[in-house]
Every structure is written in C-alpha cells, then in structure tokens.
Enzyme design. Structure first.
Site, PDB file in Angstrom:
ATOM      1  N   LYS A   9       0.835  -0.984   0.201  1.00 19.41           N
ATOM      2  CA  LYS A   9      -0.294   0.182   0.120  1.00 19.41           C
ATOM      3  C   LYS A   9       1.070   1.549   0.108  1.00 19.41           C
ATOM      4  O   LYS A   9       1.596   1.734   0.184  1.00 19.41           O
ATOM      5  CB  LYS A   9      -0.839   0.127   1.316  1.00 19.41           C
ATOM      6  CG  LYS A   9      -0.446   0.693   3.004  1.00 19.41           C
ATOM      7  CD  LYS A   9      -1.306   0.712   3.426  1.00 19.41           C
ATOM      8  CE  LYS A   9      -0.651   1.149   4.564  1.00 19.41           C
ATOM      9  NZ  LYS A   9      -1.575   0.971   5.857  1.00 19.41           N
ATOM     10  N   SER A  25      -8.323   4.987 -14.453  1.00 18.55           N
ATOM     11  CA  SER A  25      -6.893   4.437 -14.317  1.00 18.55           C
ATOM     12  C   SER A  25      -6.304   5.176 -12.896  1.00 18.55           C
ATOM     13  O   SER A  25      -7.466   6.496 -12.821  1.00 18.55           O
ATOM     14  CB  SER A  25      -5.957   3.379 -14.650  1.00 18.55           C
ATOM     15  OG  SER A  25      -5.696   4.528 -16.076  1.00 18.55           O
ATOM     16  N   TYR A  58      -7.349   0.012 -11.449  1.00 19.50           N
ATOM     17  CA  TYR A  58      -5.392  -0.286 -11.606  1.00 19.50           C
ATOM     18  C   TYR A  58      -5.122   0.744 -11.435  1.00 19.50           C
ATOM     19  O   TYR A  58      -4.757   1.619 -12.489  1.00 19.50           O
ATOM     20  CB  TYR A  58      -6.086  -1.240 -13.547  1.00 19.50           C
ATOM     21  CG  TYR A  58      -6.120  -0.468 -14.290  1.00 19.50           C
ATOM     22  CD1 TYR A  58      -5.419  -0.524 -15.257  1.00 19.50           C
ATOM     23  CD2 TYR A  58      -7.607  -0.467 -14.717  1.00 19.50           C
ATOM     24  CE1 TYR A  58      -6.046   0.132 -16.224  1.00 19.50           C
ATOM     25  CE2 TYR A  58      -7.748   0.452 -15.721  1.00 19.50           C
ATOM     26  CZ  TYR A  58      -6.634   1.047 -16.699  1.00 19.50           C
ATOM     27  OH  TYR A  58      -7.388   1.121 -18.053  1.00 19.50           O
TER      28      TYR A  58
END
Length: 129
Positions: A9, A25, A58
């Site tokens: 993360k 995205s 994504y």
C-alpha cells in the site's frame, strides 16, 4: 484454503491530478509502484481519506520520480486534487504462505515523498481512561 492478504500500500498519498478524459485508471509514479510491490495494470483499491469514497481501479505508470498520483477516467469524479488517499493491493495465498508473508507498506507526505516504509503495523492500543 486460500486467503486474501494486503500485499502492498501507499498510505496517505496526495492526489496530484484528476483527468476525466484520460484513459481510466490510476497513474502512479513508477518509483512508488516499485516500492509498494505493485505492478502495471494490477487491480487496486482506493480509499479516499478526505471524503470517504472507496473504489477499485488499476495501476498505470507515471513518470519515475515525479510524485504523480493521478485519478483518470471515471475515478477522477471520486477525488479532488489534494485529497489524501490510501492505495492498496491484495494477493491470494495459502495460510502457510500468509504465516510468513510481509506486505510492503509505504508512508508518504503531502508531496508524495517517502516518509518511511515498513512491513508491519503496530498493534492498536486502547486509549487511556
């Protein structure tokens, strides 16, 4: 049995751009992608700390060393430039793999510079009475 674990993360990243008409995205500085163990075109979850929005998109790559975090396409409607977000990716693994797996956790400042990186989160304690 397979379980889903946090793989990596980027914590408290700052949105630098919101491009509605760019290919959808999330464009992320390539250095940050590598530090968090992410991959181009990998599914990610976005948690917008500034407004509570949560959504999937994504990864696409942004210029290395630029600090860019750009929400593109429909995702641009879920953020404002300057919002602080968490970008998280998950992986499926066996319980045995999970026993020794350590995620890549990257903590950023408001300019998307790395403050620290680690693979553990301290145990949360109760507040003093």
């Amino acid at each position: 049995m397979q379980i889903e674990m946090l793989k990596g993360k980027l914590h408290m990243a700052a949105v630098t751009q919101a491009e509605l008409w760019y290919d959808g995205s999330c464009a992320i500085d390539e250095d940050l992608v590598e530090l968090a163990g992410l991959r181009e075109f990998e599914k990610i979850d976005i948690y917008n700390v500034s407004n509570g929005e949560r959504f999937h998109t994504y990864v696409i790559l942004a210029e290395r060393g630029s600090g860019i975090i750009s929400m593109n396409g429909a995702a641009a409607r879920r953020v404002q430039v300057g919002d602080r977000i968490i970008i998280a990716a998950y992986a499926q693994m066996s319980e045995t793999e999970a026993d020794s797996f350590k995620p890549k956790l990257v903590y950023l400042d408001e300019q998307n510079r790395v403050e620290r990186s680690t693979n553990t989160i301290p145990v949360q304690m109760s507040e003093p009475a």
